[in-house]
Scaffold this motif. Structure first.
Motif, PDB file in Angstrom:
ATOM      1  N   THR A   1      39.200  82.324  81.977  1.00 32.45           N
ATOM      2  CA  THR A   1      39.506  81.285  80.994  1.00 32.45           C
ATOM      3  C   THR A   1      40.781  81.680  80.262  1.00 32.45           C
ATOM      4  OG1 THR A   1      37.178  80.729  80.654  1.00 32.45           O
ATOM      5  CG2 THR A   1      38.707  80.125  78.898  1.00 32.45           C
TER       6      THR A   1
ATOM      7  N   ALA B   1      42.982  80.196  77.044  1.00 36.50           N
ATOM      8  CA  ALA B   1      43.189  79.246  75.955  1.00 36.50           C
ATOM      9  C   ALA B   1      44.555  79.508  75.334  1.00 36.50           C
ATOM     10  CB  ALA B   1      42.098  79.392  74.903  1.00 36.50           C
TER      11      ALA B   1
ATOM     12  N   ALA C   1      43.232  84.545  75.147  1.00 36.82           N
ATOM     13  CA  ALA C   1      43.678  83.617  74.113  1.00 36.82           C
ATOM     14  C   ALA C   1      45.133  83.967  73.834  1.00 36.82           C
ATOM     15  CB  ALA C   1      42.828  83.774  72.859  1.00 36.82           C
TER      16      ALA C   1
ATOM     17  N   ARG D   1      47.383  78.283  72.116  1.00 33.53           N
ATOM     18  CA  ARG D   1      47.599  77.562  70.864  1.00 33.53           C
ATOM     19  C   ARG D   1      48.962  77.935  70.291  1.00 33.53           C
ATOM     20  NH1 ARG D   1      43.089  75.185  68.402  1.00 33.53           N
ATOM     21  NH2 ARG D   1      41.150  75.571  69.557  1.00 33.53           N
TER      22      ARG D   1
ATOM     23  N   ASP E   1      36.831  79.086  71.037  1.00 36.84           N
ATOM     24  CA  ASP E   1      37.226  78.713  72.403  1.00 36.84           C
ATOM     25  C   ASP E   1      36.610  79.642  73.443  1.00 36.84           C
ATOM     26  OD1 ASP E   1      38.861  76.702  71.405  1.00 36.84           O
ATOM     27  OD2 ASP E   1      40.703  77.882  71.545  1.00 36.84           O
TER      28      ASP E   1
END
Length: 251
Positions: A56, A58, A32, A60, A80
């Protein structure tokens, strides 16, 4: 030791945060990533997924001085990544600063707000999640500058990094009897966008080499680590014990 599968990194669009994302992606971790510059985050995400298609990533937007937004983004990242954050790296920081009393209170205040106030918000948001999970690993990026009060442009910066180191140690003391771990990193001179030192300056190592040392310390979940260990462990000892006039002269 169980691998921390999901890792949140603040200030991930450049410098140490960007390189940490690359190194943890190479270890197969889900990430993240947040920062103010979402265009750079998106490019980094594409790079990491192309190199490591099984993970993965993510991303933001986050300005860490927007404290309410810090809590919102951390909780959203948890969702997420399957409802769990295993590790949060409080990395976002600012190297700006001017000598005290020279009319640049604005620059010094901004440094303290980003490096200490915003770090507190990030730690609060992370530990809130870790308490709910009864598990997690908080990593706080301080600096070798935290070892002593320093002159010139480093005064406010060193104070903010000393403050965040004390914050991390206090959180560690609070959580000693829990499954939540806390690591404080004290990087030496590592080339990055925030650093004013060139890669050719004495003792400065490349971003890649410096971050490899940081990642090793994080993975070992050490309570505190000067990185790279050589020469910063002995330099740290010297900084803490030499007369201030000598420390001020060489830093």
């Amino acid at each position: 030791m169980t691998a921390r599968r999901t890792i949140l990194i603040t200030g991930a669009s450049a410098g140490l945060g960007e390189q940490m994302a690359r190194d943890f992606a190479a270890l197969g971790r889900d990430l993240a990533l947040c920062a103010r510059r979402t265009d750079r985050l998106e490019r980094l995400r594409e790079e990491l997924l192309a190199a490591h298609p099984g993970i993965t990533v993510a991303v933001r937007a986050l300005d860490v001085t927007d404290h309410d937004r810090v809590f919102e983004v951390f909780r959203a990242f948890r969702d997420d990544l399957g409802g769990r954050l295993d590790r949060v790296i409080v990395n976002a920081g600012l190297g700006k600063g001017q000598p005290i009393g020279t009319g640049r209170f604005d620059a010094n205040l901004q440094t303290v707000r980003v490096n200490l106030d915003a770090a507190l918000a990030q730690c609060e948001a992370a530990v809130e999640i870790f308490r709910e999970q009864n598990a997690g690993h908080l990593v706080v990026v301080s600096s070798m500058s935290a070892m002593r009060g320093l002159p010139r442009n480093l005064t406010a910066y060193a104070a903010s990094k000393a403050g965040v180191a004390a914050l991390a140690e206090g959180i560690r003391a609070e959580l000693l009897r829990t499954p939540v771990k806390v690591t404080t990193l004290f990087p030496g001179f590592i080339a990055s966008e925030m650093s004013s030192r060139s890669e050719k300056a004495p003792l400065t190592v490349s971003t890649e080499k410096g971050v490899r040392a940081m990642v090793r310390a994080v993975e070992a979940e050490r309570a505190r680590a000067e990185v790279p260990a050589w020469p910063w462990v002995p330099i740290g000892f010297a900084m803490r014990h030499l007369p201030l006039r000598l420390v001020a002269k060489v830093m």
